[in-house]
Design a protein around this motif. Structure first.
Motif, PDB file in Angstrom:
ATOM      1  N   UNK A 149      -4.074  -5.858  -6.619  1.00 43.67           N
ATOM      2  CA  UNK A 149      -4.991  -4.979  -5.890  1.00 43.67           C
ATOM      3  C   UNK A 149      -5.776  -4.077  -6.831  1.00 43.67           C
ATOM      4  N   UNK A 150      -5.123  -3.633  -7.889  1.00 42.75           N
ATOM      5  CA  UNK A 150      -5.735  -2.595  -8.727  1.00 42.75           C
ATOM      6  C   UNK A 150      -6.537  -3.172  -9.898  1.00 42.75           C
ATOM      7  N   UNK A 151      -6.148  -4.380 -10.332  1.00 44.59           N
ATOM      8  CA  UNK A 151      -6.785  -4.988 -11.503  1.00 44.59           C
ATOM      9  C   UNK A 151      -8.314  -5.088 -11.370  1.00 44.59           C
ATOM     10  N   UNK A 152      -8.828  -5.616 -10.235  1.00 45.77           N
ATOM     11  CA  UNK A 152     -10.287  -5.710 -10.110  1.00 45.77           C
ATOM     12  C   UNK A 152     -10.960  -4.342 -10.190  1.00 45.77           C
ATOM     13  N   UNK A 153     -10.301  -3.318  -9.645  1.00 49.88           N
ATOM     14  CA  UNK A 153     -10.879  -1.965  -9.690  1.00 49.88           C
ATOM     15  C   UNK A 153     -10.918  -1.435 -11.109  1.00 49.88           C
ATOM     16  N   UNK A 154      -9.849  -1.697 -11.842  1.00 51.45           N
ATOM     17  CA  UNK A 154      -9.805  -1.216 -13.226  1.00 51.45           C
ATOM     18  C   UNK A 154     -10.926  -1.861 -14.027  1.00 51.45           C
ATOM     19  N   UNK A 155     -11.178  -3.130 -13.734  1.00 53.83           N
ATOM     20  CA  UNK A 155     -12.249  -3.817 -14.464  1.00 53.83           C
ATOM     21  C   UNK A 155     -13.619  -3.315 -14.044  1.00 53.83           C
ATOM     22  N   UNK A 156     -13.829  -3.154 -12.724  1.00 52.19           N
ATOM     23  CA  UNK A 156     -15.139  -2.719 -12.240  1.00 52.19           C
ATOM     24  C   UNK A 156     -15.473  -1.302 -12.679  1.00 52.19           C
ATOM     25  N   UNK A 157     -14.502  -0.400 -12.511  1.00 53.80           N
ATOM     26  CA  UNK A 157     -14.781   1.014 -12.752  1.00 53.80           C
ATOM     27  C   UNK A 157     -14.531   1.410 -14.188  1.00 53.80           C
ATOM     28  N   UNK A 158     -13.849   0.539 -14.912  1.00 53.81           N
ATOM     29  CA  UNK A 158     -13.399   0.892 -16.252  1.00 53.81           C
ATOM     30  C   UNK A 158     -12.188   1.764 -16.056  1.00 53.81           C
ATOM     31  N   UNK A 159     -11.134   1.478 -16.735  1.00 55.25           N
ATOM     32  CA  UNK A 159      -9.974   2.322 -16.487  1.00 55.25           C
ATOM     33  C   UNK A 159      -8.792   1.961 -17.340  1.00 55.25           C
ATOM     34  N   UNK A 160      -7.698   2.622 -17.039  1.00 54.01           N
ATOM     35  CA  UNK A 160      -6.499   2.495 -17.854  1.00 54.01           C
ATOM     36  C   UNK A 160      -5.276   2.416 -16.962  1.00 54.01           C
ATOM     37  N   UNK A 161      -4.212   1.886 -17.530  1.00 55.63           N
ATOM     38  CA  UNK A 161      -2.916   1.874 -16.854  1.00 55.63           C
ATOM     39  C   UNK A 161      -1.921   2.504 -17.817  1.00 55.63           C
ATOM     40  N   UNK A 162      -1.282   3.561 -17.374  1.00 56.99           N
ATOM     41  CA  UNK A 162      -0.305   4.278 -18.190  1.00 56.99           C
ATOM     42  C   UNK A 162       1.079   3.899 -17.665  1.00 56.99           C
ATOM     43  N   UNK A 163       1.961   3.423 -18.546  1.00 53.90           N
ATOM     44  CA  UNK A 163       3.298   3.045 -18.063  1.00 53.90           C
ATOM     45  C   UNK A 163       4.217   2.629 -19.197  1.00 53.90           C
ATOM     46  N   UNK A 164       5.414   2.265 -18.831  1.00 51.43           N
ATOM     47  CA  UNK A 164       6.454   1.894 -19.798  1.00 51.43           C
ATOM     48  C   UNK A 164       6.511   0.372 -19.890  1.00 51.43           C
ATOM     49  N   UNK A 165       6.741  -0.151 -21.100  1.00 44.58           N
ATOM     50  CA  UNK A 165       6.694  -1.617 -21.258  1.00 44.58           C
ATOM     51  C   UNK A 165       8.050  -2.288 -21.041  1.00 44.58           C
TER      52      UNK A 165
END
Ligand code: ADQ
Length: 479
Positions: free
Chosen positions: A57-73
């Protein structure tokens, strides 16, 4: 959010056109786990996207709007430097082995998880766990502040990160900050036991929008906030330190289209047919859960045993298949549950299996997406009976895969999903006889009635998919 390692959907990011929504700057998602994992094999050392509904759900938005994902690997240690991946920026947050014990297994999974699930197990309160929770939340907030500009949108997820909204607010007062809780929020009389209740509430009140799976959870939060902090207002709008905070229900869902596509693939159809023939054409009752004490697996097994004891349905007619994903095995309560489920499966097979037919087929591992969908397709009756569940995606996944309109869902009244899937056979998950009755009823249900129920549930799941969910949340946050 699906627990680490538990989600299997090979969901196609961006496969669907998004509806327009109010947008505010770039999007920074903050969640306990990153949507990528490191793979080292013959093809080299690289990051691959982990499957899952939230990611889809969020991946397309991150690509369209430009963005980041902060989290633990998912590995203990300092964590790699930020890097670009498939059109967005990945900001790993380091968590040490010691913090993993105290912040993750301790405070998140032995304090908050049981407290927020009706105290099904007694929550443990340890100050060293709380200190680690504060410290790790600060580090996630550092990552968010590094990733987010002054007017960006920051979307924080779930119970491991409840202090992050407040911490980000201090340093990014102009940002739009949303928080979504994937698990329930308890009534005030339970929540009030938490020694750090005020800090948690004030952390959440740093957001502009605090979202929950159900109206009940939203109301529980708003009430606790009014009782235990200086916040004033109603169940949907709070005032705190000169700001307005909206509170609401945003029931999460799945990428229904991806499940429909998968179930209609030739390979999945063949896998389902093979399963049915392996089980000798008997009717299949299915359970698919993380092996968590909130999911009601033990009572459900006892209900199946009760049904066989009554003798109207025999082991020649039916098989119960339980797929359980290992989870949080380091926590004592989970190890205890594992033994008691093993024991129950042994007892039921010991009593009711014959040389030809086993009574319970128990698989203790995560299934690949193909096989999972094959199981849903092969199941005549799906049982989802948590004692308490924020939503429960398994129930929606089953409905999405019933493209031929058949199948019966037996669903707990205490799953968030029950508020939408009202045409399921609803049960009290603590009631062994009641679940046994529902199983008998499900197996005997008139076909026209079953189809009508399934058609109604399918309409709901298709209309309210995970894209509609993220649009609704971000749309509200953007206004
Ligand atoms: P969970 O408690 O993990 O999620 P759930 O919503 O049922 O519960 O999601 C589980 C996911 O794991 C599903 O996507 C399912 O397909 C997958 N899964 C389960 N067993 C599996 C198996 N054996 N093999 C492969 N995959 C398996 C938390 C909350 C829920 C809320 C979600 C999303 O507890 O209430 O619905 O987040 O917000």
């Amino acid at each position: 959010m699906a627990a680490p390692g538990s989600s299997t959907a090979e969901l196609k990011s961006g496969a669907r056109q998004r509806s327009g929504q109010a947008e505010s700057g770039r999007l920074v998602v903050v969640a306990n786990r990153l949507p990528v994992r490191r793979v080292r094999d013959d093809e080299g050392d690289r990051w691959v996207t982990s499957p899952g509904g939230l990611v889809a759900a969020v991946h397309p938005l991150l690509r369209e709007r430009g963005g980041s994902w902060v989290g633990w690997d998912g590995t203990a240690g300092k964590g790699p430097d930020p890097f670009d991946h498939e059109g967005f920026r990945v900001h790993p947050v380091g968590v040490s082995a010691d913090e993993l014990e105290n912040f993750y297994y301790g405070f998140s999974n032995e304090t908050v998880w049981p407290l927020y699930h009706d105290c099904i197990r007694a929550p443990q309160y340890h100050r060293r766990w709380w200190r680690a929770y504060q410290r790790v939340n600060e580090r996630f907030a550092d990552g968010a502040v590094e990733a987010a500009g002054e007017h960006d949108t920051v979307w924080i997820h779930d119970y491991q990160l409840q202090l992050v909204p407040g911490l980000v607010r201090e340093r990014r007062p102009g940002a739009r900050i949303g928080f979504f809780n994937h698990i329930p929020f308890p009534p005030e009389e339970l929540f009030a036991k938490l020694p750090w209740r005020r800090q948690i509430l004030e952390g959440l009140l740093g957001a502009d929008l605090v979202g929950f799976q159900t109206k009940l959870a939203a109301k529980n939060f708003a009430r606790s906030a009014r009782q235990l902090t200086s916040a004033t207002g109603t169940d949907t709008t709070l005032q705190f330190e000169g700001r307005t905070i909206r509170v609401g229900a945003f029931p999460i869902s799945i990428d229904a289209g991806a499940f429909e596509e998968k179930v209609n693939e030739e390979r999945t159809r063949r896998a389902a047919e093979k399963l049915s023939s392996d089980f000798g054409g008997r009717r299949v009752i299915l359970g698919v859960d993380r092996l968590d004490y909130t999911k009601g697996i033990d009572v459900r097994l006892r209900a199946y045993e009760e049904m066989l004891r009554r003798g109207r349905v025999k082991v020649e007619d039916v098989i119960y298949v339980q797929i359980a994903v290992p989870t949080r095995e380091k926590v004592d309560e989970y190890a205890d549950l594992r033994s008691s489920v093993n024991e129950l499966v042994g007892r039921i097979n010991g009593t009711y299996a014959t040389m030809e037919n086993i009574a319970v087929h128990y698989v203790y591992r995560s299934l690949p997406f193909d096989e999972l969908v094959g199981c849903y397709r092969a199941a005549d009756v799906m049982t989802v009976t948590p004692f308490r569940d924020g939503m429960n995606l398994v129930a929606k996944e089953y409905v999405a895969t019933r493209t031929d309109g058949s199948g019966v869902l037996v669903l707990s009244e205490f799953a968030g999903a029950a508020l939408e899937l009202k045409q399921a056979l609803l049960v009290n998950p603590h009631d062994v006889d009641g679940i046994a009755d529902a199983l008998e009823r499900a197996l005997a249900l008139d076909e026209a009635d079953a189809r009508k129920r399934m058609a109604s549930m399918r309409r709901i799941v298709r209309a309210h998919d995970v894209y509609a969910w993220s649009d609704a949340f971000l749309g509200r946050l953007g206004r």
